[in-house]
Design a protein around this motif. Structure first.
Motif, PDB file in Angstrom:
ATOM      1  N   SER A 189       0.830  -1.210   0.000  1.00  0.00           N
ATOM      2  CA  SER A 189       0.000   0.000   0.000  1.00  0.00           C
ATOM      3  C   SER A 189       0.862   1.257   0.000  1.00  0.00           C
ATOM      4  O   SER A 189       0.365   2.351   0.204  1.00  0.00           O
ATOM      5  CB  SER A 189      -0.928   0.006   1.230  1.00  0.00           C
ATOM      6  OG  SER A 189      -0.165   0.073   2.419  1.00  0.00           O
ATOM      7  N   PHE A 190       2.172   1.087  -0.215  1.00  0.00           N
ATOM      8  CA  PHE A 190       3.088   2.228  -0.224  1.00  0.00           C
ATOM      9  C   PHE A 190       2.965   3.005  -1.538  1.00  0.00           C
ATOM     10  O   PHE A 190       2.314   2.565  -2.492  1.00  0.00           O
ATOM     11  CB  PHE A 190       4.542   1.762  -0.050  1.00  0.00           C
ATOM     12  CG  PHE A 190       4.842   1.243   1.321  1.00  0.00           C
ATOM     13  CD1 PHE A 190       4.829   2.081   2.419  1.00  0.00           C
ATOM     14  CD2 PHE A 190       5.145  -0.092   1.516  1.00  0.00           C
ATOM     15  CE1 PHE A 190       5.113   1.605   3.690  1.00  0.00           C
ATOM     16  CE2 PHE A 190       5.425  -0.582   2.776  1.00  0.00           C
ATOM     17  CZ  PHE A 190       5.404   0.268   3.862  1.00  0.00           C
ATOM     18  N   ALA A 191       3.643   4.156  -1.579  1.00  0.00           N
ATOM     19  CA  ALA A 191       3.725   4.937  -2.812  1.00  0.00           C
ATOM     20  C   ALA A 191       4.693   4.225  -3.749  1.00  0.00           C
ATOM     21  O   ALA A 191       5.905   4.396  -3.662  1.00  0.00           O
ATOM     22  CB  ALA A 191       4.212   6.348  -2.508  1.00  0.00           C
ATOM     23  N   SER A 192       4.161   3.368  -4.608  1.00  0.00           N
ATOM     24  CA  SER A 192       5.013   2.569  -5.497  1.00  0.00           C
ATOM     25  C   SER A 192       4.263   2.322  -6.798  1.00  0.00           C
ATOM     26  O   SER A 192       3.345   1.513  -6.847  1.00  0.00           O
ATOM     27  CB  SER A 192       5.390   1.238  -4.837  1.00  0.00           C
ATOM     28  OG  SER A 192       4.240   0.521  -4.436  1.00  0.00           O
ATOM     29  N   TYR A 193       4.674   3.026  -7.828  1.00  0.00           N
ATOM     30  CA  TYR A 193       3.977   2.961  -9.113  1.00  0.00           C
ATOM     31  C   TYR A 193       4.823   2.191 -10.119  1.00  0.00           C
ATOM     32  O   TYR A 193       6.018   2.485 -10.298  1.00  0.00           O
ATOM     33  CB  TYR A 193       3.681   4.379  -9.604  1.00  0.00           C
ATOM     34  CG  TYR A 193       2.778   5.112  -8.645  1.00  0.00           C
ATOM     35  CD1 TYR A 193       1.395   4.961  -8.711  1.00  0.00           C
ATOM     36  CD2 TYR A 193       3.300   5.916  -7.631  1.00  0.00           C
ATOM     37  CE1 TYR A 193       0.569   5.596  -7.808  1.00  0.00           C
ATOM     38  CE2 TYR A 193       2.475   6.553  -6.720  1.00  0.00           C
ATOM     39  CZ  TYR A 193       1.106   6.386  -6.804  1.00  0.00           C
ATOM     40  OH  TYR A 193       0.288   7.008  -5.901  1.00  0.00           O
ATOM     41  N   PRO A 194       4.245   1.168 -10.782  1.00  0.00           N
ATOM     42  CA  PRO A 194       5.003   0.337 -11.734  1.00  0.00           C
ATOM     43  C   PRO A 194       5.675   1.191 -12.805  1.00  0.00           C
ATOM     44  O   PRO A 194       5.021   2.005 -13.461  1.00  0.00           O
ATOM     45  CB  PRO A 194       3.936  -0.581 -12.326  1.00  0.00           C
ATOM     46  CG  PRO A 194       2.868  -0.646 -11.281  1.00  0.00           C
ATOM     47  CD  PRO A 194       2.849   0.719 -10.645  1.00  0.00           C
ATOM     48  N   ILE A 195       6.960   0.997 -12.968  1.00  0.00           N
ATOM     49  CA  ILE A 195       7.736   1.852 -13.847  1.00  0.00           C
ATOM     50  C   ILE A 195       7.315   1.738 -15.307  1.00  0.00           C
ATOM     51  O   ILE A 195       7.344   2.725 -16.051  1.00  0.00           O
ATOM     52  CB  ILE A 195       9.258   1.563 -13.684  1.00  0.00           C
ATOM     53  CG1 ILE A 195      10.099   2.601 -14.419  1.00  0.00           C
ATOM     54  CG2 ILE A 195       9.591   0.154 -14.129  1.00  0.00           C
ATOM     55  CD1 ILE A 195       9.995   3.985 -13.880  1.00  0.00           C
ATOM     56  N   GLU A 196       6.907   0.564 -15.740  1.00  0.00           N
ATOM     57  CA  GLU A 196       6.533   0.382 -17.147  1.00  0.00           C
ATOM     58  C   GLU A 196       5.355   1.271 -17.528  1.00  0.00           C
ATOM     59  O   GLU A 196       5.318   1.821 -18.632  1.00  0.00           O
ATOM     60  CB  GLU A 196       6.204  -1.087 -17.423  1.00  0.00           C
ATOM     61  CG  GLU A 196       7.433  -2.001 -17.395  1.00  0.00           C
ATOM     62  CD  GLU A 196       7.066  -3.446 -17.714  1.00  0.00           C
ATOM     63  OE1 GLU A 196       5.911  -3.688 -18.120  1.00  0.00           O
ATOM     64  OE2 GLU A 196       7.934  -4.318 -17.543  1.00  0.00           O
ATOM     65  N   LYS A 197       4.406   1.399 -16.644  1.00  0.00           N
ATOM     66  CA  LYS A 197       3.225   2.202 -16.939  1.00  0.00           C
ATOM     67  C   LYS A 197       3.421   3.682 -16.622  1.00  0.00           C
ATOM     68  O   LYS A 197       2.657   4.527 -17.114  1.00  0.00           O
ATOM     69  CB  LYS A 197       2.021   1.678 -16.128  1.00  0.00           C
ATOM     70  CG  LYS A 197       1.559   0.285 -16.521  1.00  0.00           C
ATOM     71  CD  LYS A 197       0.349  -0.118 -15.689  1.00  0.00           C
ATOM     72  CE  LYS A 197      -0.150  -1.505 -16.061  1.00  0.00           C
ATOM     73  NZ  LYS A 197      -1.327  -1.911 -15.225  1.00  0.00           N
ATOM     74  N   ASN A 198       4.431   3.995 -15.837  1.00  0.00           N
ATOM     75  CA  ASN A 198       4.582   5.373 -15.343  1.00  0.00           C
ATOM     76  C   ASN A 198       5.935   6.000 -15.670  1.00  0.00           C
ATOM     77  O   ASN A 198       6.275   7.043 -15.129  1.00  0.00           O
ATOM     78  CB  ASN A 198       4.362   5.389 -13.827  1.00  0.00           C
ATOM     79  CG  ASN A 198       2.963   4.974 -13.427  1.00  0.00           C
ATOM     80  OD1 ASN A 198       2.024   5.759 -13.502  1.00  0.00           O
ATOM     81  ND2 ASN A 198       2.810   3.718 -13.014  1.00  0.00           N
ATOM     82  N   ARG A 199       6.665   5.387 -16.580  1.00  0.00           N
ATOM     83  CA  ARG A 199       8.001   5.885 -16.899  1.00  0.00           C
ATOM     84  C   ARG A 199       7.972   7.321 -17.417  1.00  0.00           C
ATOM     85  O   ARG A 199       8.916   8.093 -17.218  1.00  0.00           O
ATOM     86  CB  ARG A 199       8.669   4.971 -17.932  1.00  0.00           C
ATOM     87  CG  ARG A 199      10.153   5.273 -18.136  1.00  0.00           C
ATOM     88  CD  ARG A 199      10.777   4.318 -19.129  1.00  0.00           C
ATOM     89  NE  ARG A 199      10.731   2.955 -18.660  1.00  0.00           N
ATOM     90  CZ  ARG A 199      11.620   2.422 -17.824  1.00  0.00           C
ATOM     91  NH1 ARG A 199      12.607   3.170 -17.353  1.00  0.00           N
ATOM     92  NH2 ARG A 199      11.519   1.160 -17.455  1.00  0.00           N
ATOM     93  N   ARG A 200       6.883   7.697 -18.102  1.00  0.00           N
ATOM     94  CA  ARG A 200       6.805   9.048 -18.678  1.00  0.00           C
ATOM     95  C   ARG A 200       6.850  10.138 -17.616  1.00  0.00           C
ATOM     96  O   ARG A 200       7.146  11.300 -17.908  1.00  0.00           O
ATOM     97  CB  ARG A 200       5.532   9.187 -19.519  1.00  0.00           C
ATOM     98  CG  ARG A 200       4.232   9.086 -18.733  1.00  0.00           C
ATOM     99  CD  ARG A 200       3.038   9.043 -19.693  1.00  0.00           C
ATOM    100  NE  ARG A 200       1.752   9.002 -19.008  1.00  0.00           N
ATOM    101  CZ  ARG A 200       1.196   7.883 -18.550  1.00  0.00           C
ATOM    102  NH1 ARG A 200       1.850   6.720 -18.643  1.00  0.00           N
ATOM    103  NH2 ARG A 200       0.015   7.920 -17.963  1.00  0.00           N
ATOM    104  N   TYR A 201       6.543   9.774 -16.359  1.00  0.00           N
ATOM    105  CA  TYR A 201       6.566  10.766 -15.285  1.00  0.00           C
ATOM    106  C   TYR A 201       7.946  10.929 -14.649  1.00  0.00           C
ATOM    107  O   TYR A 201       8.162  11.853 -13.867  1.00  0.00           O
ATOM    108  CB  TYR A 201       5.563  10.386 -14.186  1.00  0.00           C
ATOM    109  CG  TYR A 201       4.145  10.255 -14.670  1.00  0.00           C
ATOM    110  CD1 TYR A 201       3.477  11.343 -15.230  1.00  0.00           C
ATOM    111  CD2 TYR A 201       3.467   9.040 -14.563  1.00  0.00           C
ATOM    112  CE1 TYR A 201       2.173  11.235 -15.671  1.00  0.00           C
ATOM    113  CE2 TYR A 201       2.155   8.921 -15.002  1.00  0.00           C
ATOM    114  CZ  TYR A 201       1.513  10.012 -15.558  1.00  0.00           C
ATOM    115  OH  TYR A 201       0.222   9.893 -15.997  1.00  0.00           O
ATOM    116  N   MET A 202       8.868  10.014 -14.962  1.00  0.00           N
ATOM    117  CA  MET A 202      10.156   9.998 -14.289  1.00  0.00           C
ATOM    118  C   MET A 202      10.979  11.280 -14.498  1.00  0.00           C
ATOM    119  O   MET A 202      11.501  11.839 -13.518  1.00  0.00           O
ATOM    120  CB  MET A 202      10.972   8.776 -14.705  1.00  0.00           C
ATOM    121  CG  MET A 202      12.336   8.678 -14.029  1.00  0.00           C
ATOM    122  SD  MET A 202      12.228   8.340 -12.258  1.00  0.00           S
ATOM    123  CE  MET A 202      12.052   6.554 -12.293  1.00  0.00           C
TER     124      MET A 202
END
Length: 496
Positions: A189-202
């Motif tokens: 339940s931590f702040a952890s977003y899958p990188i594949e789907k969210n890489r554009r935000y990096m």
């Protein structure tokens, strides 16, 4: 089971909240609701200390009586008296209903809070000795001998690392949150977003994080604050590229690393994000402690919970960290993962024993509201309380065999078996940040996604929280405004 509770309405909700955690099979109602069910009467007399008598209406002979005159001692205030009334009511009713249901009392008694060690630290500050605190935990909360020994042992060790009120005025720890992971585990339940789907935000996230580090770093130095520990967590920080990690750590070192820094930790939690170049980079930058977290050493379970790495990768990553020169490596495991039995836990512990980590953190599975596991709970096979207790015993034996001692602990709501999470370490290799974060006796400044700043007032150990947005896009869009607010709070807090 439905229960009508005849109790002073002033205390009903507090008692109900605790008993619903300890006895989830009991549905409590206030007496005036007049529902069909068992009626329990709880009588309170405060004319000479506190006396509570709880019993079932009718012919059932079960009752629980508690008398307390110790609360009349001079060291206690009116607030202490009011709090003690609630504790006495809860313990009396919990014991009564447990007898009625023929259910074993929790080894933690009526304690359901996250930080039971805080009770001990508070009482030590009030001048009580360890034996008196031991008696207090047994008498007031109903804590078992085994858990009291664990609690008091942790508290004694923590006192060596916690700052006194004078030192705490000018010390801070820094936490940096990287809210990306290779995948999201189903229990998380931590702040952890899958990188594949969210890489554009990096890219925007990292730019915003650097902005926050620079602005807060300048204020920390301007105020003359001494950075005590530095912890990069998440998420999974090592999901960043070697180049991104290098830039981040160089900036952190510019503002926060100095000769008096007691600890620098990086969570390298996922084996599928670790390679030689990253570990060498961390070592070259002076990182002293890394955490390589398998959670389990059973491949079937790893696949089931959503971790896309192998057991072999965990072993390889650990051995690589050793070869590069890390002499303080932590490993986390979770007890009670879906479909795991005692033989699975034995296998995990056998593999960890071969690696000989310097610290070993044992989490008991907690069903968190925001996790995928919670949503699919009806289709999940979880261990019984008895099985979890046996699993925990095995972890305690492993810790002893490795020469590790418990140095911090905490509990969570909806944790299996109503048990606890414990960190073990070689003497001298304890994570100072973990102790500080758990006991809340030093300000922690949180930077990055989902990070929480805790401003600690050492005069009474009260705290104020400031929250960073969890989602990377929101963090990037709001960080300038949030940083201005944080700087204002820091200046008001430290300039008096």
């Amino acid at each position: 089971m439905k229960v009508n509770l005849d109790i002073n309405p002033k205390y009903y909700q507090s008692v109900k909240d605790t008993l619903e955690i300890l006895l989830p099979e009991v549905e409590l109602h206030y007496i005036e609701e007049e529902i069909d069910g068992v009626t329990v009467i709880c009588e309170l007399d405060t004319s000479d200390g506190i006396e509570v008598n709880s019993y079932l209406k009718g012919d059932n002979p079960l009752e629980e009586n508690i008398k307390d005159k110790e609360i009349l001692a001079d060291i206690y205030s009116e607030d202490d008296f009011s709090k003690r009334i609630k504790e006495r009511l809860k313990l009396s009713l919990y014991r009564l209903l447990s007898k009625y249901l023929k259910k074993k009392i929790s080894p933690w008694g009526i304690l359901v809070g996250v930080r039971p060690t805080k009770i001990g630290h508070y009482l030590l500050d009030r001048g009580l000795d360890y034996q008196t605190i031991d008696n207090y935990l047994e008498d007031i909360y109903g804590v078992s001998k085994k858990k009291r020994d664990l609690l008091l042992g942790v508290i004694k060790l923590e006192r060596n690392y916690l700052p006194n009120p004078k030192d705490a005025k000018n010390k801070v720890s820094i936490y940096v949150g990287i809210p990306f992971c290779p995948t999201r585990c189903n229990y998380c339940s931590f702040a952890s977003y899958p990188i594949e789907k969210n890489r554009r935000y990096m890219p925007d996230f990292l730019e915003s994080l650097c902005y926050e580090i620079e602005k807060i770093g300048k204020v920390v130095n301007e105020l003359g604050l001494e950075v005590d520990t530095l912890y990069i967590g998440g998420g999974t920080p090592t999901v960043l590229s070697t180049r991104e990690l290098d830039k981040l750590i160089r900036l952190l070192k510019e503002y926060f690393v100095h000769p008096k820094l007691r600890e620098f930790t990086v969570e390298a939690g996922r084996a599928d994000t670790i390679d030689k170049a990253k570990l060498e980079l961390l070592k070259d930058h002076g990182v002293k402690r890394v955490s390589i977290n398998p959670q389990t050493m059973n491949q079937v379970t790893l696949d089931q919970i959503g971790r896309r790495h192998t057991v072999e990768e965990v072993i390889e990553s650990f051995n690589l960290a050793r070869e590069i020169g890390f002499d303080n490596i932590n490993m986390d495991i979770i007890i009670g993962l879906p479909d795991e039995d005692i033989s699975d836990v034995k296998h995990t512990l056998k593999e960890i024993e071969k690696l000989k980590p310097d610290s070993f953190t044992v989490h008991t599975l907690a069903i968190k509201r925001a996790s995928r596991l919670k949503k699919n709970l009806d289709d999940t096979d979880l261990s019984s309380a008895r099985e979890v207790e046996e699993m925990i015993y095995l972890t305690e034996e492993l810790a002893k065999n490795l020469g590790l001692i418990p140095y911090y602990m905490y509990r969570q709501k909806h944790i299996l078996g109503n048990l606890e999470n414990v960190g073990y370490a070689k003497p001298g290799e304890e994570s100072i940040y973990n102790i500080i974060m758990m006991e809340e006796r030093e300000t922690v400044i949180g930077l990055g996604g989902g990070a929480i700043t805790k401003l600690i007032n050492p005069e009474n150990w009260s705290l104020e929280r400031l929250y960073n947005p969890k989602f990377p896009e929101q963090y990037s869009s709001e960080i300038e405004e949030r940083t201005i607010q944080k700087i204002s709070k820091l200046r008001r807090f430290y300039i008096k």
